[in-house]
Design an enzyme around this catalytic site. Structure first.
Site, mmCIF file in Angstrom:
data_model
loop_
_atom_site.group_PDB
_atom_site.id
_atom_site.type_symbol
_atom_site.label_atom_id
_atom_site.label_comp_id
_atom_site.label_asym_id
_atom_site.label_seq_id
_atom_site.Cartn_x
_atom_site.Cartn_y
_atom_site.Cartn_z
ATOM 1 N N HIS A 51 0.809 -1.115 0.091
ATOM 2 C CA HIS A 51 0.003 -0.009 -0.067
ATOM 3 C C HIS A 51 0.937 1.368 -0.112
ATOM 4 O O HIS A 51 2.125 1.293 0.517
ATOM 5 C CB HIS A 51 -0.837 0.058 1.184
ATOM 6 N N GLU A 53 0.901 3.974 1.669
ATOM 7 C CA GLU A 53 1.433 4.293 3.108
ATOM 8 C C GLU A 53 2.653 3.672 3.531
ATOM 9 O O GLU A 53 3.881 4.010 4.164
ATOM 10 C CB GLU A 53 0.410 4.230 4.105
ATOM 11 N N CYS A 81 -6.023 2.177 5.956
ATOM 12 C CA CYS A 81 -6.721 0.777 6.371
ATOM 13 C C CYS A 81 -6.253 0.646 7.599
ATOM 14 O O CYS A 81 -5.362 1.101 8.128
ATOM 15 C CB CYS A 81 -6.544 -0.145 5.469
ATOM 16 N N CYS A 84 -2.341 -0.114 7.369
ATOM 17 C CA CYS A 84 -1.460 1.028 7.304
ATOM 18 C C CYS A 84 -1.563 2.002 8.549
ATOM 19 O O CYS A 84 -0.545 2.519 8.951
ATOM 20 C CB CYS A 84 -1.932 1.821 5.947
#
Length: 151
Positions: A51, A53, A81, A84
């Protein structure tokens, strides 16, 4: 300042979209300068943890030669999420600015409150809704196209 760095995160999201990745972008800022930037690379890396992040945090840690990013701020186009948000808290990031809210799994305030959970080792400040409509439209358009192209 928030607008400037969110613009850079949006550029990362558009880069992800051009590579057929879910268009989420992140920029890690250290003392007013971009330390790291990233976009989703889940498909390219075939990794569930790629992801934006997480990738920005990894790059930032390498550049700072430290896992502690307590003097950094993270700008991301979508509310983090749970995974993250956990990485953000563990890295001790000072503040997160995000664009679109994620009603299903947002972990700043929409679904879970991981960033502000006082029982964890760190509490991260956050501010959501920065250029929310623009960030949301990028995601909506991406998924609309995906549904249209389905056989």
């Amino acid at each position: 300042m928030e607008e400037k760095f969110m613009t850079e995160a949006i550029k990362e999201a558009l880069t992800a979209e051009s590579k057929d990745e879910v268009p989420v972008g992140a920029v890690l800022v250290y003392h007013g300068k971009i330390l790291a930037r990233a976009h989703n690379r889940v498909e390219k890396k075939q990794s569930a943890i790629a992801h934006a992040e997480v990738l920005a945090i990894q790059k930032g840690c390498r550049k700072k030669k430290s896992w502690r990013l307590d003097d950094c701020e993270l700008y991301v186009t979508l509310e983090p999420c749970p995974m993250c948000a956990g990485a953000i808290v563990n890295a001790r990031i000072k503040k997160v600015y995000f664009g679109a809210y994620e009603k299903k799994s947002g972990s700043a305030e929409s679904k879970f409150k991981i960033l502000s959970e006082s029982g964890l080792n760190h509490v991260t400040e956050f501010l959501g809704g920065i250029r929310e409509n623009e960030c949301s439209e990028i995601l909506k358009n991406y998924f609309r196209k995906k549904r249209t192209l389905k056989p």
